[in-house]
Enzyme design. Structure first.
Site, short mmCIF file in Angstrom:
data_model
loop_
_atom_site.label_atom_id
_atom_site.label_comp_id
_atom_site.label_asym_id
_atom_site.label_seq_id
_atom_site.Cartn_x
_atom_site.Cartn_y
_atom_site.Cartn_z
N TYR A 1 55.07 1.46 140.82
CA TYR A 1 55.12 0.10 141.37
C TYR A 1 53.91 -0.70 140.88
O TYR A 1 54.05 -1.84 140.42
CB TYR A 1 55.11 0.22 142.90
CG TYR A 1 55.01 -1.08 143.66
CD1 TYR A 1 56.10 -1.91 143.82
CD2 TYR A 1 53.79 -1.46 144.26
CE1 TYR A 1 56.01 -3.09 144.54
CE2 TYR A 1 53.69 -2.63 144.99
CZ TYR A 1 54.79 -3.45 145.13
OH TYR A 1 54.71 -4.62 145.85
N SER B 1 50.89 -8.03 143.36
CA SER B 1 50.39 -7.18 144.45
C SER B 1 48.99 -6.69 144.13
O SER B 1 48.62 -6.56 142.95
CB SER B 1 51.31 -5.96 144.62
OG SER B 1 50.74 -5.03 145.51
N1 LIG Z 1 55.23 -6.00 152.01
C1 LIG Z 1 54.08 -5.73 151.37
O1 LIG Z 1 53.18 -5.03 151.89
C2 LIG Z 1 53.86 -6.28 149.99
C3 LIG Z 1 52.58 -6.16 149.43
C4 LIG Z 1 52.33 -6.66 148.17
C5 LIG Z 1 53.34 -7.29 147.47
N2 LIG Z 1 54.60 -7.39 148.03
C6 LIG Z 1 55.63 -8.05 147.24
O2 LIG Z 1 56.13 -9.14 147.97
C7 LIG Z 1 57.46 -9.43 147.52
C8 LIG Z 1 58.37 -9.63 148.72
O3 LIG Z 1 58.49 -8.39 149.40
P1 LIG Z 1 58.62 -8.25 150.98
O4 LIG Z 1 57.40 -7.58 151.47
O5 LIG Z 1 58.99 -9.56 151.56
O6 LIG Z 1 59.78 -7.19 151.08
P2 LIG Z 1 61.32 -7.23 151.53
O7 LIG Z 1 61.47 -7.99 152.79
O8 LIG Z 1 61.77 -5.81 151.48
O9 LIG Z 1 62.02 -8.06 150.36
C9 LIG Z 1 62.38 -7.56 149.12
C10 LIG Z 1 63.36 -8.55 148.56
O10 LIG Z 1 63.67 -8.23 147.21
C11 LIG Z 1 65.06 -8.42 147.06
N3 LIG Z 1 65.58 -7.65 145.93
C12 LIG Z 1 65.41 -6.34 145.66
N4 LIG Z 1 66.10 -6.01 144.56
C13 LIG Z 1 66.70 -7.15 144.13
C14 LIG Z 1 67.57 -7.46 143.06
N5 LIG Z 1 67.97 -6.54 142.19
N6 LIG Z 1 67.98 -8.74 142.92
C15 LIG Z 1 67.61 -9.70 143.79
N7 LIG Z 1 66.82 -9.45 144.84
C16 LIG Z 1 66.37 -8.20 145.00
C17 LIG Z 1 65.65 -7.94 148.37
O11 LIG Z 1 66.98 -8.41 148.49
P3 LIG Z 1 68.06 -7.78 149.51
O12 LIG Z 1 67.79 -8.45 150.83
O13 LIG Z 1 69.36 -8.15 148.91
O14 LIG Z 1 67.80 -6.30 149.55
C18 LIG Z 1 64.68 -8.59 149.33
O15 LIG Z 1 65.02 -9.94 149.53
C19 LIG Z 1 57.86 -8.28 146.60
O16 LIG Z 1 57.68 -8.66 145.25
C20 LIG Z 1 56.85 -7.20 146.94
O17 LIG Z 1 56.64 -6.32 145.85
C21 LIG Z 1 54.87 -6.92 149.29
#
Ligand SMILES: NC(=O)c1ccc[n+]([C@@H]2O[C@H](COP(=O)([O-])OP(=O)(O)OC[C@H]3O[C@@H](n4cnc5c(N)ncnc54)[C@H](OP(=O)(O)O)[C@@H]3O)[C@@H](O)[C@H]2O)c1
Length: 248
Positions: free
Chosen positions: A152, A139
């Protein structure tokens, strides 16, 4: 030859968009995550829409004892895995992590510890095959610690640094390592605190296309969307004696 890709955290907003982009160009997928029902639904949709093979594996990043069995199941499939993408992660309430040690530790274990304990065997596997790729979502938050999300941010800074070392080590064996640094993305993670209409907020589809392109072009690290590169250049350049006075 078909590219076989393992997606860890396949129910994430970004992962679902990436799975569609990869399936569209003919990749076979192994979707791994906690929510089997949701993954089965995605698998049916992807198979129907793109006529590709899609399998589902149960995976919980916090089940450290179960990692070895999970990895053995994924890597002993008839079709060897060519690419691995780490998409899972959690964004905690920063204020809670300032008092609740368990919540801080959970964040570290999901975003950092488990990523490393999984990347060790996965990297060794690709190294032994002398090819393939590892891509992981870090990130922009890892580029500089800020009061609004430094727990984070620290986990992502650690992940970025680990990937950098891994890339250096695996270069000679032909394994490609990609660090992905998204800015603000409209996914369930940010629902309620980001305005999806803001020009700074990207769709998961846009980010997924950037990730797929970076994998194909064997890029080392990307900001996605691209404009986070100049933004973070400025953020990193602010001297600490001034930065500590900001309310970012
Ligand atoms: N959205 C943003 O603005 C943003 C910005 C920078 C980086 N990111 C990064 O991008 C990545 C994807 O995030 P997203 O934005 O797509 O968010 P999201 O839709 O909330 O997805 C988070 C995912 O992580 C999974 N997860 C959480 N805890 C877990 C565990 N213990 N074991 C296995 N899976 C787990 C969740 O599974 P469940 O469905 O089972 O809950 C979900 O599939 C993350 O690494 C996040 O930090 C996001």
């Amino acid at each position: 030859m078909t590219e076989n890709v393992l997606i860890l955290g396949a129910t994430s907003g970004i992962a679902k968009a990436l799975a569609r982009v990869m399936a569209e160009r003919g990749c076979s997928l192994v979707l791994a995550g906690r929510n089997r029902e949701e993954m089965e639904k995605s698998a049916i949709d992807l198979r129907l829409r793109y006529q590709v093979a899609v399998e589902v594996e149960d995976f919980d990043a916090l089940d450290f004892a179960g990692h070895a069995g999970f990895i053995t199941r994924c890597l002993s499939r008839p079709q060897p895995i060519d690419g691995i993408v780490l998409c899972y992660g959690c964004l905690p309430d920063q204020r809670q992590t300032e008092t609740d040690v368990d919540e801080a530790r959970r964040t570290i274990d999901v975003n950092f510890t488990s990523a490393i304990t999984l990347l060790i065997p996965l990297a060794n596997y690709l190294e032994s095959r002398r090819g393939g790729y590892l891509a992981a979502i870090s990130s922009v938050a890892g580029d500089r610690g800020r009061q609004s999300n430094y727990t984070y941010g620290a986990t992502k800074a650690g992940l970025t640094s680990y990937l950098q070392g891994l890339r250096n080590r695996l270069y000679r064996s032909g394994v490609h390592v990609l660090t992905i640094k998204p800015g603000f993305v409209d996914t369930p993670m940010t629902q309620g605190w980001l305005n999806p209409n803001s020009p700074l907020v990207a769709s998961a589809d846009r980010v997924a296309r950037d990730i797929d392109r970076a994998i194909r072009r064997r890029r080392n690290a990307i900001y996605t969307p691209w404009f986070w590169w100049p933004i973070m250049l400025v953020v990193r350049a602010v001297p600490e004696f001034l930065f500590k006075r900001t309310r970012l």
